[in-house]
Design a protein around this motif. Sequence first.
Motif, short mmCIF file in Angstrom:
data_model
loop_
_atom_site.label_atom_id
_atom_site.label_comp_id
_atom_site.label_asym_id
_atom_site.label_seq_id
_atom_site.Cartn_x
_atom_site.Cartn_y
_atom_site.Cartn_z
N GLU A 251 0.84 -1.20 0.00
CA GLU A 251 0.00 0.00 0.00
C GLU A 251 0.87 1.25 0.00
O GLU A 251 0.57 2.23 -0.67
CB GLU A 251 -0.93 -0.01 1.22
CG GLU A 251 -1.90 1.13 1.26
CD GLU A 251 -2.97 1.03 0.18
OE1 GLU A 251 -3.47 2.09 -0.22
OE2 GLU A 251 -3.29 -0.08 -0.23
N ARG B 64 -7.55 2.10 -2.17
CA ARG B 64 -8.05 0.73 -2.23
C ARG B 64 -9.38 0.63 -1.52
O ARG B 64 -9.62 1.28 -0.52
CB ARG B 64 -7.05 -0.22 -1.58
CG ARG B 64 -5.77 -0.33 -2.39
CD ARG B 64 -4.90 -1.41 -1.84
NE ARG B 64 -5.60 -2.68 -1.86
CZ ARG B 64 -5.22 -3.75 -2.55
NH1 ARG B 64 -4.12 -3.68 -3.23
NH2 ARG B 64 -5.89 -4.86 -2.51
N LYS B 65 -10.24 -0.24 -2.04
CA LYS B 65 -11.55 -0.45 -1.42
C LYS B 65 -11.38 -1.37 -0.23
O LYS B 65 -10.52 -2.25 -0.23
CB LYS B 65 -12.50 -1.06 -2.44
CG LYS B 65 -12.78 -0.11 -3.58
CD LYS B 65 -13.79 -0.67 -4.52
CE LYS B 65 -14.07 0.34 -5.63
NZ LYS B 65 -15.07 -0.14 -6.56
N ARG C 223 2.20 2.09 -3.48
CA ARG C 223 1.24 2.46 -4.51
C ARG C 223 1.31 3.92 -4.89
O ARG C 223 1.15 4.26 -6.05
CB ARG C 223 -0.18 2.13 -4.06
CG ARG C 223 -0.51 0.68 -4.11
CD ARG C 223 -1.90 0.45 -3.61
NE ARG C 223 -2.87 1.26 -4.33
CZ ARG C 223 -3.71 0.78 -5.22
NH1 ARG C 223 -3.71 -0.48 -5.50
NH2 ARG C 223 -4.57 1.58 -5.82
#
Length: 89
Positions: free
Chosen positions: A68, A77-78, A71
């Motif tokens: 994460e 992100r969901k 990124r």
Amino acid sequence: MTQKEDRKMVAALLREREGYVRRGETDRVRQVDEQLAYHGYEPEQAAEPGPVGRATAPKETTDGDAAEERRGRGRPRKPRDAEGNIVRE
């Protein structure tokens, strides 16, 4: 060959040579170098060689938190449940 045809041939040979260098096919690089010399190409001598490869090994991560962080920008992100399914609110 005309000068224009020679320049086109040299450009094509340089692209071909680059592929052989990346794959480590030194015998093919030598053959392309011979053709470059035949067409009048003289390689420029670089003062210092550029970087050859990766300086450090990539970090291996198994958790999503480090991924994460890598990124960067983009859509967030969901939220997901323990099985990885998207949680709808």
